[in-house]
Design a protein around this motif. Structure first.
Motif, PDB file in Angstrom:
ATOM      1  N   VAL A   1       1.362 -56.728  75.784  1.00 38.01           N
ATOM      2  CA  VAL A   1       2.406 -57.348  76.605  1.00 38.01           C
ATOM      3  C   VAL A   1       3.728 -57.254  75.865  1.00 38.01           C
ATOM      4  CG1 VAL A   1       0.992 -58.935  77.948  1.00 38.01           C
ATOM      5  CG2 VAL A   1       1.762 -59.614  75.691  1.00 38.01           C
ATOM      6  N   ALA A   2       4.807 -57.231  76.631  1.00 38.01           N
ATOM      7  CA  ALA A   2       6.134 -57.141  76.033  1.00 38.01           C
ATOM      8  C   ALA A   2       7.093 -58.040  76.801  1.00 38.01           C
ATOM      9  CB  ALA A   2       6.631 -55.698  76.059  1.00 38.01           C
ATOM     10  N   ALA A   3       8.141 -58.457  76.082  1.00 39.55           N
ATOM     11  CA  ALA A   3       9.151 -59.314  76.698  1.00 39.55           C
ATOM     12  C   ALA A   3      10.530 -58.724  76.490  1.00 39.55           C
ATOM     13  CB  ALA A   3       9.115 -60.718  76.084  1.00 39.55           C
ATOM     14  N   ALA A   4      11.318 -58.786  77.542  1.00 39.38           N
ATOM     15  CA  ALA A   4      12.744 -58.507  77.438  1.00 39.38           C
ATOM     16  C   ALA A   4      13.409 -59.869  77.338  1.00 39.38           C
ATOM     17  CB  ALA A   4      13.235 -57.737  78.648  1.00 39.38           C
ATOM     18  N   LEU A   5      13.702 -60.300  76.102  1.00 41.15           N
ATOM     19  CA  LEU A   5      14.441 -61.544  75.911  1.00 41.15           C
ATOM     20  C   LEU A   5      15.900 -61.243  76.225  1.00 41.15           C
ATOM     21  CD1 LEU A   5      11.821 -62.391  74.467  1.00 41.15           C
ATOM     22  CD2 LEU A   5      13.246 -63.578  72.813  1.00 41.15           C
TER      23      LEU A   5
ATOM     24  N   VAL B   1      19.882 -57.734  75.559  1.00 41.07           N
ATOM     25  CA  VAL B   1      18.431 -57.675  75.450  1.00 41.07           C
ATOM     26  C   VAL B   1      18.052 -57.502  73.984  1.00 41.07           C
ATOM     27  CG1 VAL B   1      16.371 -56.378  76.132  1.00 41.07           C
ATOM     28  CG2 VAL B   1      18.257 -56.668  77.755  1.00 41.07           C
ATOM     29  N   LEU B   2      17.019 -58.209  73.556  1.00 41.07           N
ATOM     30  CA  LEU B   2      16.554 -58.101  72.175  1.00 41.07           C
ATOM     31  C   LEU B   2      15.620 -56.906  72.025  1.00 41.07           C
ATOM     32  CD1 LEU B   2      16.591 -59.536  69.362  1.00 41.07           C
ATOM     33  CD2 LEU B   2      14.367 -60.474  70.027  1.00 41.07           C
ATOM     34  N   LEU B   3      15.934 -56.038  71.062  1.00 45.76           N
ATOM     35  CA  LEU B   3      15.053 -54.934  70.698  1.00 45.76           C
ATOM     36  C   LEU B   3      14.607 -55.132  69.257  1.00 45.76           C
ATOM     37  CD1 LEU B   3      16.858 -51.780  72.172  1.00 45.76           C
ATOM     38  CD2 LEU B   3      14.975 -53.111  73.166  1.00 45.76           C
ATOM     39  N   ALA B   4      13.370 -54.719  68.970  1.00 46.40           N
ATOM     40  CA  ALA B   4      12.806 -54.803  67.624  1.00 46.40           C
ATOM     41  C   ALA B   4      12.449 -53.402  67.164  1.00 46.40           C
ATOM     42  CB  ALA B   4      11.564 -55.691  67.629  1.00 46.40           C
TER      43      ALA B   4
ATOM     44  N   LEU C   1      -1.643 -49.966  78.523  1.00 41.98           N
ATOM     45  CA  LEU C   1      -1.184 -50.654  79.725  1.00 41.98           C
ATOM     46  C   LEU C   1      -0.357 -51.844  79.244  1.00 41.98           C
ATOM     47  CD1 LEU C   1      -1.277 -50.835  82.811  1.00 41.98           C
ATOM     48  CD2 LEU C   1      -3.281 -52.302  82.575  1.00 41.98           C
ATOM     49  N   MET C   2       0.925 -51.891  79.661  1.00 44.69           N
ATOM     50  CA  MET C   2       1.841 -52.879  79.116  1.00 44.69           C
ATOM     51  C   MET C   2       2.702 -53.524  80.198  1.00 44.69           C
ATOM     52  SD  MET C   2       4.596 -52.489  75.997  1.00 44.69           S
ATOM     53  CE  MET C   2       5.411 -51.066  76.684  1.00 44.69           C
ATOM     54  N   PRO C   3       2.362 -54.762  80.602  1.00 40.56           N
ATOM     55  CA  PRO C   3       3.270 -55.508  81.472  1.00 40.56           C
ATOM     56  C   PRO C   3       4.520 -55.924  80.693  1.00 40.56           C
ATOM     57  CG  PRO C   3       1.116 -56.613  81.295  1.00 40.56           C
ATOM     58  CD  PRO C   3       1.130 -55.481  80.320  1.00 40.56           C
ATOM     59  N   LEU C   4       5.667 -55.861  81.368  1.00 38.25           N
ATOM     60  CA  LEU C   4       6.929 -56.305  80.784  1.00 38.25           C
ATOM     61  C   LEU C   4       7.412 -57.530  81.546  1.00 38.25           C
ATOM     62  CD1 LEU C   4       9.365 -55.803  78.829  1.00 38.25           C
ATOM     63  CD2 LEU C   4      10.415 -54.535  80.725  1.00 38.25           C
ATOM     64  N   TYR C   5       7.700 -58.589  80.799  1.00 44.34           N
ATOM     65  CA  TYR C   5       8.217 -59.834  81.353  1.00 44.34           C
ATOM     66  C   TYR C   5       9.667 -60.004  80.919  1.00 44.34           C
ATOM     67  CZ  TYR C   5       3.337 -61.186  82.124  1.00 44.34           C
ATOM     68  OH  TYR C   5       2.028 -61.231  82.539  1.00 44.34           O
ATOM     69  N   VAL C   6      10.462 -60.654  81.767  1.00 46.11           N
ATOM     70  CA  VAL C   6      11.818 -61.032  81.394  1.00 46.11           C
ATOM     71  C   VAL C   6      11.786 -62.509  81.023  1.00 46.11           C
ATOM     72  CG1 VAL C   6      14.191 -61.331  82.203  1.00 46.11           C
ATOM     73  CG2 VAL C   6      12.894 -59.302  82.872  1.00 46.11           C
ATOM     74  N   CYS C   7      12.445 -62.840  79.917  1.00 45.11           N
ATOM     75  CA  CYS C   7      12.507 -64.226  79.457  1.00 45.11           C
ATOM     76  C   CYS C   7      13.946 -64.556  79.104  1.00 45.11           C
ATOM     77  CB  CYS C   7      11.596 -64.407  78.242  1.00 45.11           C
ATOM     78  SG  CYS C   7      11.614 -66.095  77.595  1.00 45.11           S
TER      79      CYS C   7
ATOM     80  N   GLU D   1      10.083 -46.376  77.134  1.00 48.04           N
ATOM     81  CA  GLU D   1      11.233 -45.695  77.747  1.00 48.04           C
ATOM     82  C   GLU D   1      11.368 -45.933  79.249  1.00 48.04           C
ATOM     83  OE1 GLU D   1      11.165 -41.588  76.661  1.00 48.04           O
ATOM     84  OE2 GLU D   1      11.637 -42.008  74.574  1.00 48.04           O
ATOM     85  N   PRO D   2      10.295 -45.746  80.053  1.00 54.51           N
ATOM     86  CA  PRO D   2      10.478 -45.927  81.504  1.00 54.51           C
ATOM     87  C   PRO D   2      10.758 -47.375  81.913  1.00 54.51           C
ATOM     88  CG  PRO D   2       8.195 -45.343  80.998  1.00 54.51           C
ATOM     89  CD  PRO D   2       8.955 -45.275  79.721  1.00 54.51           C
ATOM     90  N   LEU D   3      10.488 -48.328  81.040  1.00 51.11           N
ATOM     91  CA  LEU D   3      10.744 -49.728  81.368  1.00 51.11           C
ATOM     92  C   LEU D   3      12.238 -50.032  81.419  1.00 51.11           C
ATOM     93  CD1 LEU D   3       8.067 -51.395  79.052  1.00 51.11           C
ATOM     94  CD2 LEU D   3       7.868 -50.879  81.496  1.00 51.11           C
ATOM     95  N   VAL D   4      13.029 -49.251  80.689  1.00 53.58           N
ATOM     96  CA  VAL D   4      14.475 -49.497  80.599  1.00 53.58           C
ATOM     97  C   VAL D   4      15.134 -49.418  81.968  1.00 53.58           C
ATOM     98  CG1 VAL D   4      16.649 -48.651  79.630  1.00 53.58           C
ATOM     99  CG2 VAL D   4      14.613 -48.801  78.179  1.00 53.58           C
ATOM    100  N   ALA D   5      14.780 -48.424  82.788  1.00 57.33           N
ATOM    101  CA  ALA D   5      15.388 -48.277  84.119  1.00 57.33           C
ATOM    102  C   ALA D   5      15.141 -49.516  84.977  1.00 57.33           C
ATOM    103  CB  ALA D   5      14.846 -47.031  84.815  1.00 57.33           C
ATOM    104  N   HIS D   6      13.925 -50.053  84.927  1.00 54.77           N
ATOM    105  CA  HIS D   6      13.603 -51.260  85.706  1.00 54.77           C
ATOM    106  C   HIS D   6      14.400 -52.453  85.190  1.00 54.77           C
ATOM    107  CE1 HIS D   6      10.299 -49.412  87.915  1.00 54.77           C
ATOM    108  NE2 HIS D   6      10.006 -48.801  86.791  1.00 54.77           N
ATOM    109  N   LEU D   7      14.529 -52.545  83.882  1.00 56.28           N
ATOM    110  CA  LEU D   7      15.271 -53.645  83.290  1.00 56.28           C
ATOM    111  C   LEU D   7      16.754 -53.559  83.640  1.00 56.28           C
ATOM    112  CD1 LEU D   7      15.211 -56.147  81.559  1.00 56.28           C
ATOM    113  CD2 LEU D   7      15.399 -54.692  79.532  1.00 56.28           C
ATOM    114  N   LEU D   8      17.310 -52.354  83.602  1.00 57.90           N
ATOM    115  CA  LEU D   8      18.727 -52.177  83.950  1.00 57.90           C
ATOM    116  C   LEU D   8      18.986 -52.605  85.401  1.00 57.90           C
ATOM    117  CD1 LEU D   8      19.544 -48.791  82.190  1.00 57.90           C
ATOM    118  CD2 LEU D   8      20.244 -51.098  81.491  1.00 57.90           C
ATOM    119  N   ASP D   9      18.050 -52.316  86.279  1.00 59.18           N
ATOM    120  CA  ASP D   9      18.193 -52.730  87.685  1.00 59.18           C
ATOM    121  C   ASP D   9      18.147 -54.257  87.829  1.00 59.18           C
ATOM    122  OD1 ASP D   9      18.425 -50.144  88.581  1.00 59.18           O
ATOM    123  OD2 ASP D   9      16.340 -49.979  89.256  1.00 59.18           O
TER     124      ASP D   9
END
Length: 137
Positions: A11-15, A22-25, A87-93, A126-134
């Motif tokens: 699992v991953a979070a976009a804080l 957005v926080l990147l590590a 398989l990685m769900p991305l959550y926004v927090c 990488e493909p998660l960035v487009a969804h996050l930008l939207d």
């Protein structure tokens, strides 16, 4: 996908802070894909829900406390790395308690929307960035 390849659920979070950064590590030296930037998170343990795993990982990696109700599912990645399938769900927090700090030796950066694509990431991130930008204003 080869049916003998292990499925790995992480699992991953976009804080997202008050300035919509957005926080990147950065993956530390000695780990697979070291030097690449990713959304914080980690493996889901057997019997653990994705949300509980993310709450635990954010506490362990960043020293912050997050309530599961503050995790909004955004999208997911499905990527074949050859020796395993991720398989990685991305959550926004947007809400947490405590100061974000690197507890596992990783570099951290708060990144504005316009700079998110400038950071090299693992193929699954990488493909998660487009969804996050939207999703960001």
């Amino acid at each position: 996908m080869n049916e003998n390849v292990k499925l790995l659920l992480v699992v991953a979070a976009a804080l997202v802070d008050a300035d919509n950064r957005v926080l990147l590590a950065q993956r530390p030296e000695g780990r697979r894909m070291a030097g690449l930037w990713e959304f914080p998170g980690g493996k889901v343990k057997p019997g653990e829900s994705p949300e509980a795993a993310l709450v635990r990982e954010l506490r362990e990696e960043l020293g912050v406390e997050v309530r599961p109700s503050c995790l909004a599912p955004l999208t997911f990645a499905s990527h074949d790395y050859g020796d395993f399938h991720l398989l990685m769900p991305l959550y926004v927090c947007r809400k947490w308690r405590g100061l974000v700090r690197p507890l596992e030796g990783q570099q951290l950066k708060w990144v504005g929307k316009e700079r998110l694509r400038a950071f090299p990431m693992p193929p699954a991130d990488e493909p998660l960035v487009a969804h996050l930008l939207d999703a960001l204003p």
